[in-house]
Scaffold this motif. Structure first.
Motif, PDB file in Angstrom:
ATOM      1  N   GLU A  26       0.823  -1.205   0.000  1.00 15.81           N
ATOM      2  CA  GLU A  26       0.000   0.000   0.000  1.00 15.81           C
ATOM      3  C   GLU A  26       0.858   1.256   0.000  1.00 15.81           C
ATOM      4  O   GLU A  26       0.613   2.185  -0.788  1.00 15.81           O
ATOM      5  N   ARG A  27       1.872   1.290   0.842  1.00 17.41           N
ATOM      6  CA  ARG A  27       2.732   2.480   0.921  1.00 17.41           C
ATOM      7  C   ARG A  27       3.495   2.706  -0.384  1.00 17.41           C
ATOM      8  O   ARG A  27       3.576   3.840  -0.889  1.00 17.41           O
ATOM      9  N   LEU A  28       4.073   1.639  -0.940  1.00 17.07           N
ATOM     10  CA  LEU A  28       4.853   1.797  -2.163  1.00 17.07           C
ATOM     11  C   LEU A  28       3.967   2.167  -3.349  1.00 17.07           C
ATOM     12  O   LEU A  28       4.364   2.987  -4.192  1.00 17.07           O
ATOM     13  N   ALA A  29       2.770   1.595  -3.413  1.00 17.88           N
ATOM     14  CA  ALA A  29       1.854   1.907  -4.516  1.00 17.88           C
ATOM     15  C   ALA A  29       1.449   3.370  -4.498  1.00 17.88           C
ATOM     16  O   ALA A  29       1.257   3.988  -5.556  1.00 17.88           O
ATOM     17  N   GLN A  30       1.347   3.943  -3.299  1.00 16.26           N
ATOM     18  CA  GLN A  30       0.943   5.330  -3.163  1.00 16.26           C
ATOM     19  C   GLN A  30       2.138   6.277  -3.071  1.00 16.26           C
ATOM     20  O   GLN A  30       1.964   7.471  -2.861  1.00 16.26           O
ATOM     21  N   ARG A  31       3.339   5.707  -3.225  1.00 16.36           N
ATOM     22  CA  ARG A  31       4.583   6.489  -3.119  1.00 16.36           C
ATOM     23  C   ARG A  31       4.658   7.222  -1.775  1.00 16.36           C
ATOM     24  O   ARG A  31       5.078   8.380  -1.698  1.00 16.36           O
ATOM     25  N   GLN A  32       4.255   6.492  -0.746  1.00 17.42           N
ATOM     26  CA  GLN A  32       4.355   7.010   0.614  1.00 17.42           C
ATOM     27  C   GLN A  32       5.491   6.290   1.338  1.00 17.42           C
ATOM     28  O   GLN A  32       5.641   5.068   1.219  1.00 17.42           O
ATOM     29  N   GLY A  33       6.261   7.037   2.080  1.00 16.49           N
ATOM     30  CA  GLY A  33       7.380   6.444   2.790  1.00 16.49           C
ATOM     31  C   GLY A  33       6.963   5.744   4.068  1.00 16.49           C
ATOM     32  O   GLY A  33       5.807   5.800   4.494  1.00 16.49           O
ATOM     33  N   PHE A  34       7.929   5.067   4.662  1.00 11.76           N
ATOM     34  CA  PHE A  34       7.715   4.409   5.946  1.00 11.76           C
ATOM     35  C   PHE A  34       9.079   4.070   6.540  1.00 11.76           C
ATOM     36  O   PHE A  34      10.114   4.148   5.868  1.00 11.76           O
ATOM     37  N   ALA A  35       9.063   3.723   7.808  1.00 10.34           N
ATOM     38  CA  ALA A  35      10.257   3.223   8.479  1.00 10.34           C
ATOM     39  C   ALA A  35       9.887   1.898   9.130  1.00 10.34           C
ATOM     40  O   ALA A  35       8.873   1.804   9.826  1.00 10.34           O
ATOM     41  N   VAL A 102       8.953   0.046  -8.661  1.00  8.56           N
ATOM     42  CA  VAL A 102       9.596   0.954  -7.717  1.00  8.56           C
ATOM     43  C   VAL A 102      11.082   0.615  -7.622  1.00  8.56           C
ATOM     44  O   VAL A 102      11.454  -0.540  -7.357  1.00  8.56           O
ATOM     45  N   GLY A 103      11.940   1.592  -7.823  1.00 14.86           N
ATOM     46  CA  GLY A 103      13.372   1.377  -7.694  1.00 14.86           C
ATOM     47  C   GLY A 103      13.779   1.233  -6.240  1.00 14.86           C
ATOM     48  O   GLY A 103      13.137   1.791  -5.335  1.00 14.86           O
ATOM     49  N   ILE A 104      14.858   0.477  -6.002  1.00 15.74           N
ATOM     50  CA  ILE A 104      15.317   0.293  -4.627  1.00 15.74           C
ATOM     51  C   ILE A 104      16.735   0.830  -4.467  1.00 15.74           C
ATOM     52  O   ILE A 104      17.505   0.933  -5.434  1.00 15.74           O
ATOM     53  N   ALA A 105      17.052   1.166  -3.230  1.00 19.13           N
ATOM     54  CA  ALA A 105      18.391   1.625  -2.870  1.00 19.13           C
ATOM     55  C   ALA A 105      18.948   0.711  -1.793  1.00 19.13           C
ATOM     56  O   ALA A 105      18.197   0.163  -0.975  1.00 19.13           O
ATOM     57  N   SER A 157      17.815   9.878  -6.743  1.00 20.65           N
ATOM     58  CA  SER A 157      17.878   8.598  -7.448  1.00 20.65           C
ATOM     59  C   SER A 157      16.512   8.103  -7.902  1.00 20.65           C
ATOM     60  O   SER A 157      16.419   7.259  -8.793  1.00 20.65           O
ATOM     61  N   GLY A 158      15.450   8.586  -7.260  1.00 20.63           N
ATOM     62  CA  GLY A 158      14.115   8.112  -7.568  1.00 20.63           C
ATOM     63  C   GLY A 158      13.735   6.828  -6.853  1.00 20.63           C
ATOM     64  O   GLY A 158      12.689   6.234  -7.147  1.00 20.63           O
ATOM     65  N   ALA A 159      14.553   6.377  -5.916  1.00 22.88           N
ATOM     66  CA  ALA A 159      14.250   5.153  -5.168  1.00 22.88           C
ATOM     67  C   ALA A 159      12.967   5.319  -4.367  1.00 22.88           C
ATOM     68  O   ALA A 159      12.685   6.401  -3.839  1.00 22.88           O
ATOM     69  N   GLY A 160      12.200   4.235  -4.266  1.00 26.19           N
ATOM     70  CA  GLY A 160      11.006   4.240  -3.427  1.00 26.19           C
ATOM     71  C   GLY A 160      11.139   3.359  -2.214  1.00 26.19           C
ATOM     72  O   GLY A 160      10.365   3.475  -1.258  1.00 26.19           O
ATOM     73  N   LEU A 161      12.131   2.446  -2.236  1.00 24.66           N
ATOM     74  CA  LEU A 161      12.381   1.524  -1.119  1.00 24.66           C
ATOM     75  C   LEU A 161      13.876   1.477  -0.880  1.00 24.66           C
ATOM     76  O   LEU A 161      14.661   1.319  -1.817  1.00 24.66           O
ATOM     77  N   PRO A 183      10.705  11.699   2.655  1.00 28.40           N
ATOM     78  CA  PRO A 183       9.391  11.196   3.091  1.00 28.40           C
ATOM     79  C   PRO A 183       8.673  10.303   2.095  1.00 28.40           C
ATOM     80  O   PRO A 183       7.685   9.656   2.470  1.00 28.40           O
ATOM     81  N   THR A 184       9.132  10.212   0.862  1.00 33.44           N
ATOM     82  CA  THR A 184       8.466   9.336  -0.115  1.00 33.44           C
ATOM     83  C   THR A 184       9.135   7.965  -0.202  1.00 33.44           C
ATOM     84  O   THR A 184       8.697   7.109  -0.977  1.00 33.44           O
ATOM     85  N   ILE A 185      10.178   7.757   0.580  1.00 31.06           N
ATOM     86  CA  ILE A 185      10.945   6.506   0.519  1.00 31.06           C
ATOM     87  C   ILE A 185      10.634   5.638   1.734  1.00 31.06           C
ATOM     88  O   ILE A 185      10.562   6.129   2.863  1.00 31.06           O
ATOM     89  N   GLY A 186      10.457   4.341   1.502  1.00 26.45           N
ATOM     90  CA  GLY A 186      10.292   3.385   2.589  1.00 26.45           C
ATOM     91  C   GLY A 186      11.653   2.862   3.020  1.00 26.45           C
ATOM     92  O   GLY A 186      12.434   2.377   2.185  1.00 26.45           O
ATOM     93  N   PHE A 187      11.959   2.969   4.316  1.00 29.29           N
ATOM     94  CA  PHE A 187      13.239   2.518   4.854  1.00 29.29           C
ATOM     95  C   PHE A 187      13.034   1.241   5.655  1.00 29.29           C
ATOM     96  O   PHE A 187      12.263   1.228   6.624  1.00 29.29           O
ATOM     97  N   ALA A 188      13.718   0.177   5.257  1.00 31.59           N
ATOM     98  CA  ALA A 188      13.622  -1.106   5.944  1.00 31.59           C
ATOM     99  C   ALA A 188      14.973  -1.447   6.565  1.00 31.59           C
ATOM    100  O   ALA A 188      15.979  -1.546   5.858  1.00 31.59           O
ATOM    101  N   CYS A 189      14.999  -1.607   7.882  1.00 34.86           N
ATOM    102  CA  CYS A 189      16.236  -1.928   8.604  1.00 34.86           C
ATOM    103  C   CYS A 189      16.440  -3.447   8.572  1.00 34.86           C
ATOM    104  O   CYS A 189      15.624  -4.187   9.119  1.00 34.86           O
ATOM    105  N   ILE A 190      17.552  -3.883   7.955  1.00 27.05           N
ATOM    106  CA  ILE A 190      17.695  -5.326   7.723  1.00 27.05           C
ATOM    107  C   ILE A 190      19.044  -5.880   8.205  1.00 27.05           C
ATOM    108  O   ILE A 190      19.392  -7.020   7.887  1.00 27.05           O
ATOM    109  N   GLY A 191      19.798  -5.124   8.978  1.00 24.07           N
ATOM    110  CA  GLY A 191      21.019  -5.650   9.567  1.00 24.07           C
ATOM    111  C   GLY A 191      22.020  -6.146   8.550  1.00 24.07           C
ATOM    112  O   GLY A 191      22.375  -5.452   7.603  1.00 24.07           O
TER     113      GLY A 191
END
Length: 254
Positions: A26-35, A102-105, A157-161, A183-191
């Motif tokens: 849902e967040r990525l489809a709407q280009r909304q960020g998250f942590a 959605v591009g990733i970083a 860069s245009g990354a969304g995730l 604020p438009t990028i989703g950040f996932a902490c993955i160690g």
């Protein structure tokens, strides 16, 4: 499942894989960020000693259970959650990004590890585009000018995730800052997940993970670095189990 640490109430608010995939989609489809943070016993130890870490956790949109003790305590408290390790979340979340265009970083570790992880991901997932890789320098401050520059690069860069592989608490603090700086990028902490893909670190074998012995395997392979960490985790475990039991009792009284 909820933990109260120095007055901060931190909850596992995404209890299942299905819920995580739905919310990220849902967040990525709407280009909304998250942590996204993945809580475990080591984080509970660090949260006690760091106000900055507590603030960062309170700013996370999604928190999942990364560690069997968290899952077991959730069952004891009658608030069950599924085990969602950060390393295991990379491929499912990256597939969602690829499906949505959605591009990733990739941020963290070393340039060599990021290059290896990028090659692995782009081979593994059709139509996946890694649009940015950044290996922050030693001493990187997740709340300083270098973080501002990092967010500028990510935005351009245009990354969304964005997968953050900086270890705790740095990656969670950076993810929280990213809610303002990108604020438009989703950040996932993955160690260490990206290092596993690149082959620069070895993950515990499947049998160890299946029997909840990954921590023991890691401690045996790197005792000087990890034995003290796991000793601190074991020290807080009885108190956390007691709190989970009290949650169960209170639930039964309602």
């Amino acid at each position: 499942m909820e933990f109260t640490i120095c007055g901060a109430r931190i909850a596992v608010n995404v209890p299942t894989w299905a819920a995580l995939q739905a919310r990220v989609t849902e967040r990525l489809a709407q280009r909304q960020g998250f942590a996204l943070a993945t809580i475990n016993l080591d984080h509970l130890v660090k949260l006690r000693g760091s106000a900055a870490f507590r603030r960062a956790y309170l700013a996370q949109d999604f928190v999942v259970a990364d560690g069997n003790p968290i899952v077991w305590m959730s069952r004891l408290a009658r608030r069950p959650v599924q085990l969602i390790p950060g390393s295991d979340a990379i491929l499912p979340l990256a597939r969602i990004a690829a499906d949505l265009g959605v591009g990733i970083a990739l941020v963290g570790s070393t340039e060599q590890a990021l290059a290896g992880a990028r090659s692995f991901l782009e081979r593994e997932i059709r139509d996946l585009h890694v649009v940015c890789t950044i290996a922050p320098p030693m001493g990187f401050d997740p709340e300083g000018p270098q973080a501002t520059e990092l967010f500028e690069r990510l935005n351009a860069s245009g990354a969304g995730l964005c997968f953050l592989a900086l270890s705790a608490p740095k990656q969670e603090i950076l993810a929280a800052a990213g809610r303002r700086g990108a604020p438009t990028i989703g950040f996932a902490c993955i160690g260490a997940g990206l290092d596993f893909f690149a082959g620069t670190q070895n993950r515990a074998p499947l049998w160890a993970r299946r029997y909840a012995l990954e921590w023991l395997w890691r401690a045996a392979t790197s005792p000087r670095r990890l034995a003290p960490r796991y000793a601190r985790c074991l020290a807080i475990l009885p108190g956390q189990i007691l709190k989970a039991a009290l949650l169960r009792f209170r639930s039964s009284q309602v």
